[in-house]
Write a protein that holds these residues in place. Structure first.
Motif, PDB file in Angstrom:
ATOM      1  N   ILE A   1       3.280 -43.062  10.424  1.00 19.41           N
ATOM      2  CA  ILE A   1       3.465 -44.413  11.201  1.00 19.41           C
ATOM      3  C   ILE A   1       4.552 -44.293  11.570  1.00 19.41           C
ATOM      4  O   ILE A   1       5.742 -43.826  11.243  1.00 19.41           O
ATOM      5  N   ASP A   2       4.816 -45.215  12.875  1.00 20.82           N
ATOM      6  CA  ASP A   2       6.082 -45.750  13.366  1.00 20.82           C
ATOM      7  C   ASP A   2       6.712 -46.935  12.319  1.00 20.82           C
ATOM      8  O   ASP A   2       5.837 -47.583  11.581  1.00 20.82           O
ATOM      9  N   ILE A   3       8.042 -47.035  12.128  1.00 18.52           N
ATOM     10  CA  ILE A   3       8.452 -47.916  11.000  1.00 18.52           C
ATOM     11  C   ILE A   3       8.206 -49.380  11.514  1.00 18.52           C
ATOM     12  O   ILE A   3       8.282 -50.404  10.615  1.00 18.52           O
ATOM     13  N   ARG A   4       7.931 -49.547  12.839  1.00 16.81           N
ATOM     14  CA  ARG A   4       7.443 -50.954  13.229  1.00 16.81           C
ATOM     15  C   ARG A   4       6.164 -51.513  12.681  1.00 16.81           C
ATOM     16  O   ARG A   4       5.710 -52.587  12.542  1.00 16.81           O
ATOM     17  N   GLU A   5       5.269 -50.464  12.092  1.00 14.01           N
ATOM     18  CA  GLU A   5       4.087 -51.193  11.570  1.00 14.01           C
ATOM     19  C   GLU A   5       4.515 -51.509  10.056  1.00 14.01           C
ATOM     20  O   GLU A   5       3.689 -52.429   9.462  1.00 14.01           O
ATOM     21  N   ALA A   6       5.774 -51.721   9.630  1.00 13.04           N
ATOM     22  CA  ALA A   6       6.038 -52.299   8.522  1.00 13.04           C
ATOM     23  C   ALA A   6       7.211 -53.247   8.676  1.00 13.04           C
ATOM     24  O   ALA A   6       7.893 -53.881   7.862  1.00 13.04           O
ATOM     25  N   ALA A   7       7.250 -53.755  10.028  1.00 15.48           N
ATOM     26  CA  ALA A   7       8.322 -54.619  10.394  1.00 15.48           C
ATOM     27  C   ALA A   7       8.033 -56.276   9.565  1.00 15.48           C
ATOM     28  O   ALA A   7       8.828 -56.689   9.323  1.00 15.48           O
ATOM     29  N   ASN A   8       7.028 -56.386   9.248  1.00 16.71           N
ATOM     30  CA  ASN A   8       6.759 -57.845   8.767  1.00 16.71           C
ATOM     31  C   ASN A   8       6.760 -57.623   7.075  1.00 16.71           C
ATOM     32  O   ASN A   8       6.493 -58.572   6.382  1.00 16.71           O
ATOM     33  N   GLU A   9       7.059 -56.226   6.441  1.00 15.74           N
ATOM     34  CA  GLU A   9       6.872 -56.083   4.892  1.00 15.74           C
ATOM     35  C   GLU A   9       8.468 -56.292   4.511  1.00 15.74           C
ATOM     36  O   GLU A   9       9.344 -56.514   5.321  1.00 15.74           O
ATOM     37  N   GLU A  10       8.492 -56.601   3.204  1.00 12.75           N
ATOM     38  CA  GLU A  10       9.882 -56.900   2.276  1.00 12.75           C
ATOM     39  C   GLU A  10      10.097 -55.344   2.005  1.00 12.75           C
ATOM     40  O   GLU A  10       9.399 -54.546   1.391  1.00 12.75           O
ATOM     41  N   PHE A  11      11.381 -54.971   2.221  1.00 11.36           N
ATOM     42  CA  PHE A  11      11.990 -53.619   1.797  1.00 11.36           C
ATOM     43  C   PHE A  11      12.798 -53.712   0.684  1.00 11.36           C
ATOM     44  O   PHE A  11      13.633 -54.358   0.464  1.00 11.36           O
ATOM     45  N   ILE A  12      12.607 -52.412  -0.091  1.00 10.03           N
ATOM     46  CA  ILE A  12      13.640 -52.159  -1.250  1.00 10.03           C
ATOM     47  C   ILE A  12      14.223 -51.002  -0.340  1.00 10.03           C
ATOM     48  O   ILE A  12      13.742 -50.147  -0.030  1.00 10.03           O
ATOM     49  N   CYS A  13      15.809 -51.013  -0.388  1.00  7.21           N
ATOM     50  CA  CYS A  13      16.505 -50.230   0.358  1.00  7.21           C
ATOM     51  C   CYS A  13      17.593 -49.638  -0.367  1.00  7.21           C
ATOM     52  O   CYS A  13      17.936 -50.242  -1.538  1.00  7.21           O
ATOM     53  N   SER A  14      17.787 -48.281  -0.425  1.00  2.72           N
ATOM     54  CA  SER A  14      19.020 -47.752  -0.966  1.00  2.72           C
ATOM     55  C   SER A  14      20.415 -48.258  -0.114  1.00  2.72           C
ATOM     56  O   SER A  14      20.215 -48.961   0.717  1.00  2.72           O
ATOM     57  N   ARG A  15      21.266 -48.211  -0.944  1.00  4.78           N
ATOM     58  CA  ARG A  15      22.553 -49.047  -0.618  1.00  4.78           C
ATOM     59  C   ARG A  15      23.357 -48.070   0.497  1.00  4.78           C
ATOM     60  O   ARG A  15      22.942 -46.891   0.432  1.00  4.78           O
ATOM     61  N   ARG A  16      23.962 -48.606   1.357  1.00  5.93           N
ATOM     62  CA  ARG A  16      24.776 -47.826   2.370  1.00  5.93           C
ATOM     63  C   ARG A  16      25.735 -46.929   1.576  1.00  5.93           C
ATOM     64  O   ARG A  16      26.258 -46.925   0.628  1.00  5.93           O
ATOM     65  N   GLY A  17      25.788 -45.642   2.348  1.00  7.77           N
ATOM     66  CA  GLY A  17      26.519 -44.628   1.855  1.00  7.77           C
ATOM     67  C   GLY A  17      25.269 -43.551   1.465  1.00  7.77           C
ATOM     68  O   GLY A  17      25.897 -42.405   0.906  1.00  7.77           O
ATOM     69  N   HIS A  18      24.208 -43.659   1.393  1.00  9.20           N
ATOM     70  CA  HIS A  18      23.132 -43.036   0.885  1.00  9.20           C
ATOM     71  C   HIS A  18      22.566 -42.574   2.392  1.00  9.20           C
ATOM     72  O   HIS A  18      22.425 -43.447   3.239  1.00  9.20           O
ATOM     73  N   SER A  19      22.053 -41.248   2.357  1.00  8.51           N
ATOM     74  CA  SER A  19      21.587 -40.574   3.639  1.00  8.51           C
ATOM     75  C   SER A  19      20.094 -41.207   4.099  1.00  8.51           C
ATOM     76  O   SER A  19      19.926 -41.645   5.215  1.00  8.51           O
ATOM     77  N   VAL A  20      19.203 -41.758   3.051  1.00  6.56           N
ATOM     78  CA  VAL A  20      18.151 -42.589   3.386  1.00  6.56           C
ATOM     79  C   VAL A  20      18.295 -43.751   4.040  1.00  6.56           C
ATOM     80  O   VAL A  20      17.650 -44.189   4.886  1.00  6.56           O
ATOM     81  N   ARG A  21      19.274 -44.423   3.668  1.00  7.02           N
ATOM     82  CA  ARG A  21      19.671 -45.818   4.309  1.00  7.02           C
ATOM     83  C   ARG A  21      20.281 -45.626   5.767  1.00  7.02           C
ATOM     84  O   ARG A  21      19.971 -46.553   6.627  1.00  7.02           O
ATOM     85  N   ALA A  22      21.069 -44.494   5.830  1.00  3.34           N
ATOM     86  CA  ALA A  22      21.679 -44.212   7.202  1.00  3.34           C
ATOM     87  C   ALA A  22      20.335 -44.116   8.093  1.00  3.34           C
ATOM     88  O   ALA A  22      20.491 -44.404   9.285  1.00  3.34           O
ATOM     89  N   ILE A  23      19.595 -43.194   7.903  1.00  4.68           N
ATOM     90  CA  ILE A  23      18.163 -42.927   8.648  1.00  4.68           C
ATOM     91  C   ILE A  23      17.266 -44.109   8.758  1.00  4.68           C
ATOM     92  O   ILE A  23      16.995 -44.606  10.050  1.00  4.68           O
ATOM     93  N   LEU A  24      16.779 -44.902   7.788  1.00  6.03           N
ATOM     94  CA  LEU A  24      16.385 -46.170   8.119  1.00  6.03           C
ATOM     95  C   LEU A  24      17.160 -47.330   8.963  1.00  6.03           C
ATOM     96  O   LEU A  24      16.644 -47.916   9.867  1.00  6.03           O
ATOM     97  N   ASP A  25      18.380 -47.442   8.680  1.00  9.91           N
ATOM     98  CA  ASP A  25      19.086 -48.314   9.514  1.00  9.91           C
ATOM     99  C   ASP A  25      19.055 -48.072  11.014  1.00  9.91           C
ATOM    100  O   ASP A  25      18.940 -48.473  11.978  1.00  9.91           O
ATOM    101  N   SER A  26      19.114 -46.742  11.393  1.00  9.25           N
ATOM    102  CA  SER A  26      19.071 -46.036  12.729  1.00  9.25           C
ATOM    103  C   SER A  26      17.729 -46.466  13.251  1.00  9.25           C
ATOM    104  O   SER A  26      17.552 -46.670  14.374  1.00  9.25           O
ATOM    105  N   LEU A  27      16.657 -46.331  12.415  1.00  5.71           N
ATOM    106  CA  LEU A  27      15.421 -46.580  12.870  1.00  5.71           C
ATOM    107  C   LEU A  27      15.310 -47.876  12.904  1.00  5.71           C
ATOM    108  O   LEU A  27      14.522 -48.400  14.412  1.00  5.71           O
ATOM    109  N   PHE A  28      15.496 -48.819  12.197  1.00 10.15           N
ATOM    110  CA  PHE A  28      15.595 -50.297  12.569  1.00 10.15           C
ATOM    111  C   PHE A  28      16.257 -50.696  13.901  1.00 10.15           C
ATOM    112  O   PHE A  28      15.904 -51.517  14.572  1.00 10.15           O
ATOM    113  N   LEU A  29      17.374 -50.161  14.105  1.00 16.59           N
ATOM    114  CA  LEU A  29      18.145 -50.482  15.186  1.00 16.59           C
ATOM    115  C   LEU A  29      17.516 -49.925  16.445  1.00 16.59           C
ATOM    116  O   LEU A  29      17.290 -50.555  17.619  1.00 16.59           O
ATOM    117  N   GLU A  30      16.959 -48.649  16.501  1.00 15.41           N
ATOM    118  CA  GLU A  30      16.247 -48.304  17.684  1.00 15.41           C
ATOM    119  C   GLU A  30      15.102 -48.961  18.009  1.00 15.41           C
ATOM    120  O   GLU A  30      14.611 -49.165  19.169  1.00 15.41           O
TER     121      GLU A  30
END
Length: 300
Positions: free
Chosen positions: A185-214
């Motif tokens: 799936i594209d992350i846009r499929e979850a645009a209306n869901e509530e997220f649990i996120c890792s804190r900034r400084g973790h690689s998963v958060r960096a990827i996710l923030d980049s996808l959100f921005l794009e």
């Protein structure tokens, strides 16, 4: 160049102020300032621009710091080589690792390593991948186990395992009712869901923030956590979603698992699992042994 002066100056640079560096070094601020001024007098120019906050390096300071790091590396490597001449299997290994990765690997890795090198102390430095990479560059960590992509020429990145990002979705979420599990799936499929996120400084958060921005998404953040296990339990208990590496969910495909798993598309710069250390670092016998134990464990 005085070794103590070099260490003091690197501490000021890392902490961003003379006050914070003095506390970290357990010296008085006047003593620290005097040592820095002595180094500047020897150099013939200022090392720090004290008008900025945090303090920053002057052009001459940049040259001084680069040279200081090389000298300290050479000194540390010399000490390790001399130690090996008389104590082949004794020493200390400073290991950088995230809490999540430590939970996964250390219960298996530590006994294997200690069996071969019982007199080597293992010192843990627990941070997210972005911070771990910086500690390796600064020389405060010998080897770091992190999820990243190679980007610093001064570091060795040994690929241990490829990892890909997936989205864990609680079975009661709208996404889970619309799309069959396992569907990329594209992350846009979850645009209306509530997220649990890792804190900034973790690689998963960096990827996710980049996808959100794009994708132009302003995500609804329910919670931030440093633990993937905490996030998984939260997704299992409530209508939430969380991105995490697929290596943490390989065993979670049973029919009784209360969340669905979806590979995430569109990650332009994937991050994989690496062992990372400085190119200038002298690898002792026990460091080579540690890496061998790690490779065997990952392959298993």
């Amino acid at each position: 160049m005085n070794e103590k002066h070099m260490q003091y100056i690197l501490a000021v640079l890392k902490e961003g102020s003379f006050t914070a560096a003095a506390k970290r070094l357990y010296v008085s601020q006047p003593s620290l300032s005097q040592a820095v001024k002595a180094a500047e007098a020897s150099l013939g120019t200022a090392i720090f621009d004290r008008s900025t906050e945090p303090v920053s390096l002057t052009p001459a300071g940049e040259l001084y710091v680069n040279t200081a790091r090389q000298i300290l590396d050479l000194s540390a490597n010399l000490k390790k080589q001399v130690e090996e001449l008389s104590r082949e299997e004794s020493g200390s290994l400073r290991l950088g690792i995230s809490v999540q990765r430590a939970m996964e690997l250390l219960p298996l890795l530590y006994p294997k390593f200690k069996k071969q090198f019982p007199h080597v102390a293992l010192e843990l430095m627990e941070h997210g991948s972005a911070l771990l990479e910086q500690t390796v560059l600064e020389g405060t960590v010998d080897i770091a186990l992190l999820t990243t992509f190679p980007r610093h020429e001064g570091l060795v990145y040994e690929l241990l395992k490829e990892e890909h990002l997936v989205l864990l979705v609680n079975k009661d979420c709208s996404l889970a009712s619309r799309i069959p599990p396992g569907t990329p799936i594209d992350i846009r499929e979850a645009a209306n869901e509530e997220f649990i996120c890792s804190r900034r400084g973790h690689s998963v958060r960096a990827i996710l923030d980049s996808l959100f921005l794009e994708r132009g998404i302003a995500p609804k953040l329910a919670l931030e956590t440093i633990s993937i296990e905490v996030g998984k339990h939260m997704v299992a208990a409530a209508p939430l979603v969380m991105a995490c590496p697929d290596s943490y969910v390989d065993a979670d495909h049973g029919s009784d698992v209360p969340y669905k798993i979806y590979p995430i598309q569109g990650v332009t710069r994937p991050r994989h699992f690496y062992a990372c250390y400085r190119k200038e670092l002298y690898l002792t016998k026990y460091m080579h042994g540690f890496l061998d134990c790690l490779r065997e464990l990952v392959q298993e």
